[in-house]
Write a protein that holds these residues in place. Structure first.
Motif, PDB file in Angstrom:
ATOM      1  N   ASN A 107       0.791  -1.297   0.230  1.00 35.35           N
ATOM      2  CA  ASN A 107      -0.173   0.402   0.012  1.00 35.35           C
ATOM      3  C   ASN A 107       0.670   1.813   0.010  1.00 35.35           C
ATOM      4  O   ASN A 107      -0.068   2.038   0.136  1.00 35.35           O
ATOM      5  N   GLY A 108       1.838   1.441  -0.674  1.00 36.68           N
ATOM      6  CA  GLY A 108       2.512   2.138  -0.710  1.00 36.68           C
ATOM      7  C   GLY A 108       4.137   2.710   0.390  1.00 36.68           C
ATOM      8  O   GLY A 108       5.190   3.368   0.105  1.00 36.68           O
ATOM      9  N   LEU A 109       3.930   2.002   1.280  1.00 32.42           N
ATOM     10  CA  LEU A 109       4.880   1.673   2.174  1.00 32.42           C
ATOM     11  C   LEU A 109       5.868   1.035   1.788  1.00 32.42           C
ATOM     12  O   LEU A 109       5.568   0.090   1.894  1.00 32.42           O
ATOM     13  N   GLU A 110       7.047   1.578   2.120  1.00 32.74           N
ATOM     14  CA  GLU A 110       8.188   0.456   1.798  1.00 32.74           C
ATOM     15  C   GLU A 110       8.670  -0.345   3.103  1.00 32.74           C
ATOM     16  O   GLU A 110       8.108  -0.462   4.053  1.00 32.74           O
ATOM     17  N   GLN A 111       8.940  -1.501   2.784  1.00 29.79           N
ATOM     18  CA  GLN A 111       8.830  -2.798   3.745  1.00 29.79           C
ATOM     19  C   GLN A 111      10.697  -3.372   3.970  1.00 29.79           C
ATOM     20  O   GLN A 111      10.863  -3.082   2.852  1.00 29.79           O
ATOM     21  N   THR A 112      11.026  -2.482   5.611  1.00 30.34           N
ATOM     22  CA  THR A 112      12.598  -2.988   5.744  1.00 30.34           C
ATOM     23  C   THR A 112      13.172  -4.212   5.651  1.00 30.34           C
ATOM     24  O   THR A 112      14.019  -4.368   4.700  1.00 30.34           O
ATOM     25  N   LYS A 113      11.795  -5.417   5.810  1.00 32.16           N
ATOM     26  CA  LYS A 113      12.424  -6.724   5.410  1.00 32.16           C
ATOM     27  C   LYS A 113      11.396  -7.295   4.611  1.00 32.16           C
ATOM     28  O   LYS A 113      10.494  -7.112   4.488  1.00 32.16           O
ATOM     29  N   LEU A 114      12.400  -8.204   3.615  1.00 30.18           N
ATOM     30  CA  LEU A 114      11.245  -9.307   2.702  1.00 30.18           C
ATOM     31  C   LEU A 114      10.388  -9.678   3.486  1.00 30.18           C
ATOM     32  O   LEU A 114       9.407 -10.053   3.256  1.00 30.18           O
ATOM     33  N   SER A 115      11.096 -10.678   4.920  1.00 26.96           N
ATOM     34  CA  SER A 115      10.128 -11.634   5.648  1.00 26.96           C
ATOM     35  C   SER A 115       8.937 -10.437   6.047  1.00 26.96           C
ATOM     36  O   SER A 115       7.802 -11.409   6.202  1.00 26.96           O
ATOM     37  N   GLN A 116       8.768  -9.230   5.684  1.00 23.51           N
ATOM     38  CA  GLN A 116       7.723  -8.732   6.676  1.00 23.51           C
ATOM     39  C   GLN A 116       6.794  -8.968   5.057  1.00 23.51           C
ATOM     40  O   GLN A 116       5.647  -8.423   5.599  1.00 23.51           O
ATOM     41  N   TYR A 117       7.632  -8.606   3.853  1.00 21.02           N
ATOM     42  CA  TYR A 117       6.454  -8.619   2.656  1.00 21.02           C
ATOM     43  C   TYR A 117       5.666  -9.641   2.199  1.00 21.02           C
ATOM     44  O   TYR A 117       4.060 -10.188   1.687  1.00 21.02           O
ATOM     45  N   ILE A 118       6.392 -11.050   2.325  1.00 23.23           N
ATOM     46  CA  ILE A 118       6.492 -12.403   1.625  1.00 23.23           C
ATOM     47  C   ILE A 118       4.811 -12.550   2.724  1.00 23.23           C
ATOM     48  O   ILE A 118       5.086 -12.439   3.602  1.00 23.23           O
ATOM     49  N   GLY A 119       4.174 -13.169   2.366  1.00 23.45           N
ATOM     50  CA  GLY A 119       3.349 -13.984   2.729  1.00 23.45           C
ATOM     51  C   GLY A 119       1.439 -13.482   2.494  1.00 23.45           C
ATOM     52  O   GLY A 119       0.366 -13.433   2.616  1.00 23.45           O
ATOM     53  N   TYR A 120       1.922 -12.077   2.185  1.00 20.06           N
ATOM     54  CA  TYR A 120       0.408 -11.149   1.369  1.00 20.06           C
ATOM     55  C   TYR A 120      -0.039 -11.451   0.142  1.00 20.06           C
ATOM     56  O   TYR A 120      -1.484 -11.929   0.565  1.00 20.06           O
ATOM     57  N   LEU A 121       0.725 -12.392  -0.432  1.00 18.65           N
ATOM     58  CA  LEU A 121       0.396 -13.169  -1.480  1.00 18.65           C
ATOM     59  C   LEU A 121       0.588 -14.165  -2.151  1.00 18.65           C
ATOM     60  O   LEU A 121       1.672 -14.199  -2.367  1.00 18.65           O
ATOM     61  N   ASN A 122      -0.324 -15.198  -1.355  1.00 19.00           N
ATOM     62  CA  ASN A 122       0.348 -16.478  -1.317  1.00 19.00           C
ATOM     63  C   ASN A 122      -0.038 -17.332  -2.749  1.00 19.00           C
ATOM     64  O   ASN A 122      -1.328 -17.436  -3.321  1.00 19.00           O
ATOM     65  N   VAL A 123       1.376 -17.922  -3.464  1.00 16.58           N
ATOM     66  CA  VAL A 123       0.767 -18.544  -4.303  1.00 16.58           C
ATOM     67  C   VAL A 123       1.542 -20.330  -4.564  1.00 16.58           C
ATOM     68  O   VAL A 123       2.192 -20.036  -3.957  1.00 16.58           O
ATOM     69  N   ILE A 124       0.810 -20.820  -5.342  1.00 18.98           N
ATOM     70  CA  ILE A 124       1.214 -22.242  -5.889  1.00 18.98           C
ATOM     71  C   ILE A 124       1.915 -22.719  -6.706  1.00 18.98           C
ATOM     72  O   ILE A 124       0.786 -22.540  -7.768  1.00 18.98           O
ATOM     73  N   LEU A 125       3.312 -22.821  -7.138  1.00 14.02           N
ATOM     74  CA  LEU A 125       3.395 -22.989  -8.430  1.00 14.02           C
ATOM     75  C   LEU A 125       3.101 -24.380  -9.017  1.00 14.02           C
ATOM     76  O   LEU A 125       4.668 -25.176  -8.249  1.00 14.02           O
ATOM     77  N   PHE A 126       3.187 -24.801  -9.588  1.00 17.64           N
ATOM     78  CA  PHE A 126       3.262 -26.261 -10.297  1.00 17.64           C
ATOM     79  C   PHE A 126       3.699 -25.799 -11.641  1.00 17.64           C
ATOM     80  O   PHE A 126       3.417 -25.380 -13.211  1.00 17.64           O
ATOM     81  N   ALA A 127       5.712 -26.868 -12.068  1.00 15.89           N
ATOM     82  CA  ALA A 127       6.201 -26.424 -13.257  1.00 15.89           C
ATOM     83  C   ALA A 127       6.467 -27.604 -13.857  1.00 15.89           C
ATOM     84  O   ALA A 127       6.305 -28.449 -12.929  1.00 15.89           O
ATOM     85  N   PRO A 128       7.194 -28.040 -14.310  1.00 16.62           N
ATOM     86  CA  PRO A 128       7.402 -29.018 -14.974  1.00 16.62           C
ATOM     87  C   PRO A 128       8.385 -30.011 -14.174  1.00 16.62           C
ATOM     88  O   PRO A 128       9.098 -30.359 -13.873  1.00 16.62           O
ATOM     89  N   GLU A 129       9.361 -28.451 -13.674  1.00 22.44           N
ATOM     90  CA  GLU A 129      10.823 -29.059 -13.359  1.00 22.44           C
ATOM     91  C   GLU A 129      10.363 -29.373 -11.747  1.00 22.44           C
ATOM     92  O   GLU A 129      11.102 -30.179 -10.556  1.00 22.44           O
ATOM     93  N   ASP A 130       8.567 -29.115 -11.292  1.00 19.60           N
ATOM     94  CA  ASP A 130       8.249 -29.536 -10.117  1.00 19.60           C
ATOM     95  C   ASP A 130       8.143 -30.961 -10.082  1.00 19.60           C
ATOM     96  O   ASP A 130       7.168 -31.878  -9.073  1.00 19.60           O
ATOM     97  N   LEU A 131       7.912 -31.576 -10.993  1.00 22.93           N
ATOM     98  CA  LEU A 131       7.359 -33.001 -11.119  1.00 22.93           C
ATOM     99  C   LEU A 131       8.209 -34.208 -11.038  1.00 22.93           C
ATOM    100  O   LEU A 131       8.683 -35.571 -10.563  1.00 22.93           O
ATOM    101  N   SER A 132       9.450 -33.232 -11.001  1.00 24.95           N
ATOM    102  CA  SER A 132      11.019 -33.776 -10.147  1.00 24.95           C
ATOM    103  C   SER A 132      11.688 -33.876  -8.751  1.00 24.95           C
ATOM    104  O   SER A 132      12.332 -33.979  -8.106  1.00 24.95           O
ATOM    105  N   LEU A 133       9.859 -33.446  -7.737  1.00 27.35           N
ATOM    106  CA  LEU A 133      10.146 -32.736  -6.641  1.00 27.35           C
ATOM    107  C   LEU A 133      10.326 -34.582  -5.746  1.00 27.35           C
ATOM    108  O   LEU A 133      11.360 -34.451  -4.947  1.00 27.35           O
TER     109      LEU A 133
END
Length: 377
Positions: A97-123
């Protein structure tokens, strides 16, 4: 949650681009090397501040430009949020919301995504490092403190390994300094271990249920945490700290001889068992892919269970790697459940697998044409 809009500036092969999305299914269609995966990647970067395709953030910046910017508007159960991710030669900058975050850990988690790509089949079949990265990225989305403690752990681990090499080179040994490093490593490592054990317990519950459904009740999936430590799921973080301290102390002579830290979560792994057999070693390719699919779908339910809303699903050309039966199972699972973004070279093969009217975006050499239509090839 859902991503309503994304705006790109100087990102990969996009000068300026703004797109609005459907809350259900969005399909990016185009030939290879046109930019459809770049679009999917930008959503991933907006969420997790790093690419799933490259470890070098500068590659995200368009040639001869000084920065790349991704802006997104998301809707969550508590309201709308504006996110901004900027990459430049000076590093990364994030804003909420326009406010700069001092740490990336404060930012990560606001938008949650799950990626499924061909390389994930090698999990299942891939390296332990690949599975540790999977753990770290997924836990970091639901536990805001995890990435902070993991970063601290990796920093102390680097110091300890440097000391081991320096000690061997100088033929000196500072036992007090090593004790201090052991204590710091055990403190941060116990948090990492505790978080991983908790996450794996939840993941196994969901993954086994999904795997049984996909295999029509013929297979049971178990996920275990492989470590040199003798652990139980009931252990407290304090108990894990004392155990890790003990193991680090006992391994000092070996570590000094081998010039590396031999115990701790940086050496651990995941093991997938189907009907009591290790899928990595004894499973067929079909079982390995079913296991990977079950785990990815389990993440979706796990995140919803933990934070109270579904994440966004990113499918990067993964349908072409799955047989028809698994394609149908995947599309049935996501049907009207969560916002999905899918890349493909053609929409014709989706015709009999979708119950949702998709929003289709045709991508050609960094240009995007939006066409909301029924999938008809």
């Amino acid at each position: 949650m859902q991503l309503n809009q994304i705006a790109l500036t100087n990102y990969r092969n996009y000068n300026q681009l703004t797109l609005d999305f459907s809350p259900k299914l969005n399909v990016f269609v185009g030939d290879n090397a046109q930019g459809k995966t770049n679009l999917l990647e930008s959503i991933y970067v907006l969420s997790l501040t790093k690419s799933h395709r490259s470890n070098h953030e500068k590659e995200l910046i368009q040639w001869k430009k000084e920065f790349a910017r991704i802006e997104g508007n998301i809707s969550k159960k508590n309201g709308d949020i504006d996110l901004t991710m900027i990459v430049s030669n000076k590093g990364k900058k994030t804003k909420i919301n326009g406010l700069e975050q001092t740490k990336l850990s404060q930012y990560i988690g606001y938008l949650n995504v799950i990626l499924f790509a061909p390389e994930d089949l090698s999990l299942v079949k891939g390296s332990p490092q690949h599975r540790r990265k999977f753990l770290d990225m997924e836990i970091g989305q639901i536990n805001s403190q995890y990435l902070h403690h993991l970063s601290n752990y990796q920093s102390v681990l680097k110091q300890r390994n440097q000391y081991l090499k320096k000690s061997a080179y100088n033929k000196t040994h500072d036992a007090v300094y090593l004790d201090v490093l052991n204590e710091q490593l055990a403190q941060e490592g116990s948090f990492v271990l505790f978080s991983r054990l908790y996450f794996i317990g939840l993941l196994e519950k969901w993954a086994n249920t999904i795997h049984e459904s996909i295999s029509y009740g013929k297979e049971k999936l178990n996920i275990t945490y492989k470590t040199s430590l003798v652990l139980t799921e009931e252990m407290t973080q304090e108990e894990l700290y004392h155990l890790l301290m003990k193991e680090l102390k006992q391994s000092e002579a070996r570590d000094l001889a081998q010039l590396t830290t031999s115990v701790g979560p940086h050496r651990d792994d995941l093991v997938f068992m189907v009907n009591g057999q290790n899928v990595q070693t004894y499973g067929s390719q079909g079982q390995q892919r079913t296991t990977a699919l079950s785990v990815k779908l389990a993440e979706i339910e796990l995140i919803n269970d933990e934070i109270g809303e579904y994440p966004i699903l990113l499918l990067d050309d993964v349908l072409s790697e799955l047989d028809d039966a698994r394609q149908v199972q995947l599309m049935e699972f996501i049907d009207n459940k969560l916002q999905t973004f899918l890349t493909t070279t053609s929409v014709s093969h989706l015709n009999d697998k979708l119950n949702i009217k998709p929003e289709v975006f045709y991508v050609t050499n960094g240009e995007v044409e939006r066409m909301s239509e029924d999938v008809d090839g």
